[in-house]
Design a protein around this motif. Structure first.
Motif, PDB file in Angstrom:
ATOM      1  N   PHE A 240       0.844  -1.193   0.000  1.00 15.40           N
ATOM      2  CA  PHE A 240       0.000   0.000   0.000  1.00 15.40           C
ATOM      3  C   PHE A 240       0.886   1.252   0.000  1.00 15.40           C
ATOM      4  O   PHE A 240       1.792   1.381   0.819  1.00 15.40           O
ATOM      5  CB  PHE A 240      -0.955  -0.019   1.184  1.00 15.40           C
ATOM      6  CG  PHE A 240      -2.025  -1.055   1.034  1.00 15.40           C
ATOM      7  CD1 PHE A 240      -3.133  -0.805   0.241  1.00 15.40           C
ATOM      8  CD2 PHE A 240      -1.907  -2.299   1.639  1.00 15.40           C
ATOM      9  CE1 PHE A 240      -4.122  -1.768   0.067  1.00 15.40           C
ATOM     10  CE2 PHE A 240      -2.882  -3.262   1.470  1.00 15.40           C
ATOM     11  CZ  PHE A 240      -3.987  -3.000   0.685  1.00 15.40           C
ATOM     12  N   VAL A 241       0.609   2.134  -0.950  1.00 11.94           N
ATOM     13  CA  VAL A 241       1.453   3.299  -1.193  1.00 11.94           C
ATOM     14  C   VAL A 241       0.936   4.479  -0.373  1.00 11.94           C
ATOM     15  O   VAL A 241      -0.226   4.876  -0.481  1.00 11.94           O
ATOM     16  CB  VAL A 241       1.475   3.664  -2.687  1.00 11.94           C
ATOM     17  CG1 VAL A 241       2.308   4.927  -2.923  1.00 11.94           C
ATOM     18  CG2 VAL A 241       2.027   2.495  -3.506  1.00 11.94           C
ATOM     19  N   ARG A 242       1.845   5.052   0.421  1.00 15.06           N
ATOM     20  CA  ARG A 242       1.487   6.195   1.267  1.00 15.06           C
ATOM     21  C   ARG A 242       1.808   7.513   0.578  1.00 15.06           C
ATOM     22  O   ARG A 242       0.940   8.347   0.350  1.00 15.06           O
ATOM     23  CB  ARG A 242       2.223   6.095   2.598  1.00 15.06           C
ATOM     24  CG  ARG A 242       1.978   7.257   3.537  1.00 15.06           C
ATOM     25  CD  ARG A 242       2.661   7.010   4.886  1.00 15.06           C
ATOM     26  NE  ARG A 242       2.523   8.168   5.753  1.00 15.06           N
ATOM     27  CZ  ARG A 242       3.427   9.131   5.870  1.00 15.06           C
ATOM     28  NH1 ARG A 242       4.559   9.065   5.175  1.00 15.06           N
ATOM     29  NH2 ARG A 242       3.225  10.157   6.685  1.00 15.06           N
ATOM     30  N   ARG A 243       3.062   7.721   0.255  1.00 15.37           N
ATOM     31  CA  ARG A 243       3.495   8.939  -0.425  1.00 15.37           C
ATOM     32  C   ARG A 243       4.507   8.560  -1.503  1.00 15.37           C
ATOM     33  O   ARG A 243       5.169   7.523  -1.402  1.00 15.37           O
ATOM     34  CB  ARG A 243       4.136   9.929   0.555  1.00 15.37           C
ATOM     35  CG  ARG A 243       3.173  10.480   1.580  1.00 15.37           C
ATOM     36  CD  ARG A 243       3.834  11.510   2.486  1.00 15.37           C
ATOM     37  NE  ARG A 243       4.880  10.912   3.314  1.00 15.37           N
ATOM     38  CZ  ARG A 243       5.452  11.537   4.352  1.00 15.37           C
ATOM     39  NH1 ARG A 243       5.078  12.775   4.658  1.00 15.37           N
ATOM     40  NH2 ARG A 243       6.390  10.938   5.056  1.00 15.37           N
TER      41      ARG A 243
ATOM     42  N   ILE B  15       9.709   1.831   0.872  1.00 12.27           N
ATOM     43  CA  ILE B  15      10.120   1.916   2.273  1.00 12.27           C
ATOM     44  C   ILE B  15       9.245   1.002   3.133  1.00 12.27           C
ATOM     45  O   ILE B  15       8.017   1.039   3.055  1.00 12.27           O
ATOM     46  CB  ILE B  15      10.024   3.370   2.778  1.00 12.27           C
ATOM     47  CG1 ILE B  15      10.959   4.282   1.977  1.00 12.27           C
ATOM     48  CG2 ILE B  15      10.346   3.444   4.274  1.00 12.27           C
ATOM     49  CD1 ILE B  15      12.422   3.943   2.107  1.00 12.27           C
ATOM     50  N   GLY B  16       9.907   0.213   3.975  1.00 13.28           N
ATOM     51  CA  GLY B  16       9.182  -0.712   4.850  1.00 13.28           C
ATOM     52  C   GLY B  16       9.289  -0.394   6.322  1.00 13.28           C
ATOM     53  O   GLY B  16       8.495  -0.875   7.122  1.00 13.28           O
ATOM     54  N   GLU B  17      10.293   0.397   6.684  1.00  9.98           N
ATOM     55  CA  GLU B  17      10.478   0.796   8.079  1.00  9.98           C
ATOM     56  C   GLU B  17      10.717   2.295   8.123  1.00  9.98           C
ATOM     57  O   GLU B  17      11.586   2.807   7.420  1.00  9.98           O
ATOM     58  CB  GLU B  17      11.664   0.063   8.709  1.00  9.98           C
ATOM     59  CG  GLU B  17      11.895   0.431  10.164  1.00  9.98           C
ATOM     60  CD  GLU B  17      13.067  -0.310  10.791  1.00  9.98           C
ATOM     61  OE1 GLU B  17      13.648   0.221  11.753  1.00  9.98           O
ATOM     62  OE2 GLU B  17      13.386  -1.412  10.307  1.00  9.98           O
ATOM     63  N   GLY B  18       9.944   2.976   8.945  1.00 15.61           N
ATOM     64  CA  GLY B  18      10.017   4.419   8.990  1.00 15.61           C
ATOM     65  C   GLY B  18      11.212   4.938   9.758  1.00 15.61           C
ATOM     66  O   GLY B  18      11.947   4.188  10.411  1.00 15.61           O
ATOM     67  N   GLY B  19      11.391   6.255   9.658  1.00 12.95           N
ATOM     68  CA  GLY B  19      12.460   6.889  10.407  1.00 12.95           C
ATOM     69  C   GLY B  19      12.725   8.288   9.912  1.00 12.95           C
ATOM     70  O   GLY B  19      12.313   8.667   8.818  1.00 12.95           O
ATOM     71  N   SER B  20      13.424   9.068  10.725  1.00 12.83           N
ATOM     72  CA  SER B  20      13.851  10.408  10.332  1.00 12.83           C
ATOM     73  C   SER B  20      15.324  10.558  10.664  1.00 12.83           C
ATOM     74  O   SER B  20      15.859   9.857  11.536  1.00 12.83           O
ATOM     75  CB  SER B  20      13.018  11.477  11.048  1.00 12.83           C
ATOM     76  OG  SER B  20      13.177  11.361  12.455  1.00 12.83           O
ATOM     77  N   SER B  21      15.990  11.459   9.934  1.00 12.84           N
ATOM     78  CA  SER B  21      17.426  11.681  10.110  1.00 12.84           C
ATOM     79  C   SER B  21      18.193  10.368  10.096  1.00 12.84           C
ATOM     80  O   SER B  21      19.050  10.100  10.952  1.00 12.84           O
ATOM     81  CB  SER B  21      17.696  12.462  11.402  1.00 12.84           C
ATOM     82  OG  SER B  21      17.057  13.728  11.361  1.00 12.84           O
ATOM     83  N   ILE B  22      17.882   9.545   9.113  1.00  8.43           N
ATOM     84  CA  ILE B  22      18.518   8.229   8.973  1.00  8.43           C
ATOM     85  C   ILE B  22      19.937   8.413   8.451  1.00  8.43           C
ATOM     86  O   ILE B  22      20.178   9.198   7.532  1.00  8.43           O
ATOM     87  CB  ILE B  22      17.695   7.349   8.021  1.00  8.43           C
ATOM     88  CG1 ILE B  22      16.278   7.134   8.574  1.00  8.43           C
ATOM     89  CG2 ILE B  22      18.379   6.014   7.760  1.00  8.43           C
ATOM     90  CD1 ILE B  22      15.304   6.555   7.561  1.00  8.43           C
ATOM     91  N   GLU B  23      20.879   7.689   8.997  1.00  6.39           N
ATOM     92  CA  GLU B  23      22.244   7.711   8.498  1.00  6.39           C
ATOM     93  C   GLU B  23      22.360   6.819   7.260  1.00  6.39           C
ATOM     94  O   GLU B  23      21.704   5.768   7.190  1.00  6.39           O
ATOM     95  CB  GLU B  23      23.219   7.215   9.569  1.00  6.39           C
ATOM     96  CG  GLU B  23      23.346   8.139  10.767  1.00  6.39           C
ATOM     97  CD  GLU B  23      23.939   9.487  10.369  1.00  6.39           C
ATOM     98  OE1 GLU B  23      24.797   9.524   9.466  1.00  6.39           O
ATOM     99  OE2 GLU B  23      23.510  10.499  10.965  1.00  6.39           O
ATOM    100  N   PRO B  24      23.182   7.207   6.286  1.00 11.11           N
ATOM    101  CA  PRO B  24      23.337   6.367   5.089  1.00 11.11           C
ATOM    102  C   PRO B  24      23.706   4.926   5.407  1.00 11.11           C
ATOM    103  O   PRO B  24      23.229   3.995   4.743  1.00 11.11           O
ATOM    104  CB  PRO B  24      24.454   7.077   4.312  1.00 11.11           C
ATOM    105  CG  PRO B  24      24.327   8.510   4.716  1.00 11.11           C
ATOM    106  CD  PRO B  24      23.933   8.484   6.164  1.00 11.11           C
TER     107      PRO B  24
ATOM    108  N   SER C  67      14.355  15.705   5.704  1.00  9.65           N
ATOM    109  CA  SER C  67      13.304  16.692   5.431  1.00  9.65           C
ATOM    110  C   SER C  67      11.928  16.232   5.876  1.00  9.65           C
ATOM    111  O   SER C  67      11.088  17.057   6.266  1.00  9.65           O
ATOM    112  CB  SER C  67      13.259  17.005   3.928  1.00  9.65           C
ATOM    113  OG  SER C  67      14.424  17.660   3.505  1.00  9.65           O
ATOM    114  N   VAL C  68      11.669  14.934   5.785  1.00 10.60           N
ATOM    115  CA  VAL C  68      10.372  14.378   6.179  1.00 10.60           C
ATOM    116  C   VAL C  68      10.619  13.081   6.938  1.00 10.60           C
ATOM    117  O   VAL C  68      11.655  12.423   6.751  1.00 10.60           O
ATOM    118  CB  VAL C  68       9.462  14.089   4.956  1.00 10.60           C
ATOM    119  CG1 VAL C  68       9.142  15.358   4.196  1.00 10.60           C
ATOM    120  CG2 VAL C  68      10.089  13.041   4.040  1.00 10.60           C
TER     121      VAL C  68
END
Length: 238
Positions: A23-26, A96-105, A197-198
């Motif tokens: 299911f597509v969110r964004r 994307i299957g697992e969320g997060g913000s400011s993820i390191e490469p 950014s998001v």
């Protein structure tokens, strides 16, 4: 609490080899992520960090399924209104299957559920006009049926491809041929940059840019493309 209208069906893509749906969110897209394409568009690939734009979730669909609710037959894509210069851009699609913000490469691939091959259709004349007027070019990218895509393949099945041929043809004539290894910003860097950014969440999808050779298609053309080891798609413009 009741709803004033019936809830719309969520956008989704099939999972290859399964009855499951993703299911597509964004939907986010990366601009100018191959040096040769950046140059053909008149830009300097060595001086620009990644930038992003968006498409509506329901712009993305599996071409072999069609969209019965909107009267689009399997393996057909309607030529959109308000343009006389519709362009193709073949791209790796990241789910994307697992969320997060400011993820390191270094941690980014743990957030990737899988991959597909998609085409970022673009109303190039609208985009060029908007650029010249310094206006947003959302409608040049975010229109109905502007993101035809293959079924998604889980990373648990194919891993995380670094090098693979990416290609597109029109009426059997090669137009785009490149390799994922030529991306200026590979997938871990893209995921990390966007997550600053998001907040990424499960269901987000990222189109990761296109190699050189983009060009126009017209009604009646048969467009085929894909990425080796991930998937292929083909459709007629109607």
């Amino acid at each position: 609490m009741s709803s004033a209208l019936s809830a719309p069906l969520p956008a989704s893509l099939p999972v290859a080899g399964s009855d499951d749906r993703f299911f597509v969110r964004r939907v986010y897209c990366v601009g100018r992520n191959y040096a040769d394409h950046a140059r053909e568009m008149g830009n300097d690939p060595d001086r620009e960090p990644p930038f992003f734009f968006a498409k509506p979730a329901d712009a993305v669909f599996a071409v072999h399924e069609g969209v019965p609710a909107r009267q689009v037959a399997p393996n057909e894509v309607p030529y959109p209104p308000e343009t006389e210069n519709l362009h193709f851009e073949m791209e790796l699609v990241v789910a994307i299957g697992e969320g997060g913000s400011s993820i390191e490469p270094a941690d980014a691939l743990a957030h990737v559920w899988g991959y597909g091959a998609g085409i970022d259709l673009t109303r190039r004349d609208l985009q060029n006009s908007a650029k010249s007027l310094r206006r947003p070019w959302d409608l040049a990218k975010g229109f109905d049926f502007s993101g035809p895509c293959t079924p998604l393949v889980p990373a648990s099945v194919i891993g995380h491809p670094v090098s693979a041929r990416i290609w597109l043809s029109v009426d059997g004539q090669p137009k785009q041929v490149g390799d994922l290894v030529d991306q200026i910003w590979p997938v871990p860097d893209i995921v990390a940059a966007l997550s600053r950014s998001v907040t990424l969440l499960p269901g987000d999808v990222i189109f990761t840019g296109t190699p050189a050779g983009v060009g126009a298609i017209v009604t009646g053309n048969v467009v085929a493309g894909g990425i080796d080891g991930i998937g292929e798609l083909s459709f007629r413009v109607v």
